[in-house]
Each structure stands twice: as structure tokens, then as C-alpha cells.
Design a protein around this motif. Structure first.
Motif, short mmCIF file in Angstrom:
data_model
loop_
_atom_site.label_atom_id
_atom_site.label_comp_id
_atom_site.label_asym_id
_atom_site.label_seq_id
_atom_site.Cartn_x
_atom_site.Cartn_y
_atom_site.Cartn_z
N ARG A 90 16.47 11.20 -70.42
CA ARG A 90 16.67 9.83 -69.98
C ARG A 90 16.07 9.58 -68.61
O ARG A 90 15.45 8.53 -68.37
CB ARG A 90 18.17 9.51 -69.95
N VAL A 91 16.21 10.54 -67.71
CA VAL A 91 15.65 10.38 -66.37
C VAL A 91 14.13 10.42 -66.42
O VAL A 91 13.45 9.72 -65.68
CB VAL A 91 16.19 11.47 -65.42
N VAL A 92 13.58 11.24 -67.31
CA VAL A 92 12.13 11.28 -67.47
C VAL A 92 11.61 9.92 -67.92
O VAL A 92 10.59 9.43 -67.42
CB VAL A 92 11.72 12.38 -68.48
N VAL A 93 12.30 9.30 -68.85
CA VAL A 93 11.91 7.97 -69.31
C VAL A 93 11.96 6.98 -68.16
O VAL A 93 11.08 6.12 -68.02
CB VAL A 93 12.81 7.50 -70.47
N GLU A 94 12.98 7.08 -67.31
CA GLU A 94 13.07 6.20 -66.13
C GLU A 94 11.85 6.40 -65.22
O GLU A 94 11.31 5.44 -64.67
CB GLU A 94 14.35 6.48 -65.36
N ALA A 95 11.42 7.64 -65.09
CA ALA A 95 10.25 7.93 -64.26
C ALA A 95 8.98 7.34 -64.87
O ALA A 95 8.12 6.82 -64.16
CB ALA A 95 10.10 9.44 -64.07
N LEU A 96 8.86 7.43 -66.19
CA LEU A 96 7.71 6.82 -66.87
C LEU A 96 7.71 5.32 -66.67
O LEU A 96 6.67 4.70 -66.43
CB LEU A 96 7.74 7.16 -68.36
N GLN A 97 8.88 4.71 -66.73
CA GLN A 97 8.99 3.27 -66.52
C GLN A 97 8.67 2.91 -65.07
O GLN A 97 8.21 1.81 -64.79
CB GLN A 97 10.39 2.79 -66.89
N ALA A 98 8.93 3.84 -64.15
CA ALA A 98 8.66 3.60 -62.73
C ALA A 98 7.18 3.75 -62.39
O ALA A 98 6.76 3.37 -61.29
CB ALA A 98 9.49 4.55 -61.86
N GLY A 99 6.40 4.31 -63.32
CA GLY A 99 4.96 4.42 -63.08
C GLY A 99 4.35 5.77 -63.34
O GLY A 99 3.13 5.93 -63.23
N ALA A 100 5.16 6.78 -63.67
CA ALA A 100 4.59 8.09 -63.99
C ALA A 100 3.73 8.00 -65.25
O ALA A 100 4.05 7.24 -66.16
CB ALA A 100 5.71 9.12 -64.19
#
Length: 217
Positions: A90-100
Motif C-alpha cells: 500500500r505504501v509503495v502504491v502511495e509512492a507511485l502516486q506521489a511520482g515514483a
């Protein structure tokens, strides 16, 4: 050969050393910053130029998502890739949404880590099968609502072609060859598409374009 100026954020000293060594041994790699804390990474990316951020997510003083988001805003031409574990989907997905733009598993061998970085530099979005599956399942549970095309932002004909190509998974190099464009021109079109769709990476852009009914076929 142009060096890829890299900032590493990882709180485990041994893991930090390992990632820095992998990048330093790479013929295109150059470490310009290595940090154990969010505050130190934030300080550097706000005042110094860099090309690549490799960020852990769980740090003693906060989340690496903050650093990815800051990097996306302050250095839009730079790329960010997450280094984490599959237990933090879930945190990885948040990072992808943040621009990763991609994901590296901490346990991946060096050759796989470098391949993921090179794939990202070519315009790809390297994501592990576990995270990809999590994204697919999440989208199935809440599929994008398609709205009328007239509500979608207006792209130029060339931007539309580039959008369709990146949505099909083609790298920047492949898009340039398919559309007979300069390799330097493709990133410009992609940045314009991101701006118009208010997105920050290919996964988010494809999702939003599909929701808006902007993709061909």
C-alpha cells in the motif's frame, strides 16, 4: 557518457552501502548524496541538482513518500524509484502516486536493480509482479469511471499518439522509433501530457486517460 547523479535514501547502513556500491560500480552511476533520514534527503533535493532518487519508504523520521513527492515537485525532470519490500504494497502504491516511476525490491540482485534503473531511464516503469498484481486487484475493486470525452483535456495530435504509445507500454526509445521522433522530443511530449492530465507517472497517466476515454481502442 553522461553520469546519472543519484541520491540514495535508506536508513539501514548496510543496505545503504550496498545500493551506493551498485550505483557507483555502474558505468553511468554517480552518487551525489546518501542519507539515512528523510530530513537530510529533503534538504539536499530542494537545493541541489540530481537525476535519480532511490528512496526507502519507512525511515526513522517519517515516510520516504514525502521525499518522492518533494522530488517530483522540485525536480520534475528527475526520476524516483522506490526501494522497499513486498510487505509494504500500500505504501509503495502511495509512492507511485506521489511520482515514483518504479519499484526495486531490497532483496533484488544487483543486475536486476541496474536493469530496473536502466528500464526507467528509457521511459519504462519497472514494477515487481507482486506490486503489479496489487495494482490490478485494486483497480478491479474500484474500476475507473469513464466520463464523456468532452470532459477530457485537449491534447495535440502528436501528444495523443505519444499517449497511446506509452499506454501500451512502449519505452521512450520505442516511441521515438515508432512515431519517427527525436529521443529528446519524446520526454517533452510526455511532460506536457502529465501536465494536462495532472499526473506524475505512466501508471497514473494510463489510468486517468482510460478513465477519461482518451485512449484509442
Amino acid at each position: 557518457m553522461t553520469k546519472i547523479r543519484t541520491v540514495v535514501l535508506e536508513d539501514n547502513p548496510l543496505a545503504n552501502d550496498r545500493i551506493c556500491k551498485i550505483v557507483s560500480d555502474w558505468d553511468r552511476g554517480e552518487i551525489v548524496g546518501r542519507h539515512l533520514l528523510v530530513k537530510d534527503a529533503l534538504r539536499q533535493i530542494e537545493i541541489e541538482e540530481f537525476d535519480l532518487l532511490i528512496a526507502d519508504l519507512k525511515l526513522p523520521d517519517g515516510s520516504g513518500v514525502r521525499v518522492v513527492e518533494a522530488a517530483t515537485k522540485t525536480r520534475p525532470d528527475a526520476l524516483s524509484i522506490v526501494i522497499s519490500s513486498l510487505t509494504e504494497k500500500r505504501v509503495v502504491v502511495e509512492a507511485l502516486q506521489a511520482g515514483a516511476s518504479g519499484f526495486i525490491n531490497k532483496d533484488d540482485p544487483a543486475i536486476h536493480i541496474l536493469a530496473s534503473i536502466e528500464q526507467m531511464l528509457e521511459g519504462g516503469a519497472p514494477i515487481s509482479s507482486g506490486i503489479a498484481r496489487y495494482l490490478v486487484d485494486a483497480m478491479r475493486k474500484s474500476p475507473p469511471k469513464v466520463v464523456k470525452c468532452e470532459d477530457a483535456p485537449v491534447l495535440t495530435p502528436r501528444e495523443q499518439e505519444v499517449l497511446n504509445a506509452i499506454a501500451r507500454g512502449f519505452t521512450n526509445r520505442e516511441v521515438a522509433e515508432i512515431l519517427n521522433l527525436s529521443r529528446n522530443t519524446v520526454p517533452v511530449h510526455i511532460r506536457n501530457i502529465y501536465s494536462k492530465l495532472q499526473t506524475s507517472n505512466r501508471t497514473e497517466t494510463t489510468y486517468e486517460a482510460r478513465r477519461l476515454g482518451m485512449l484509442d481502442g
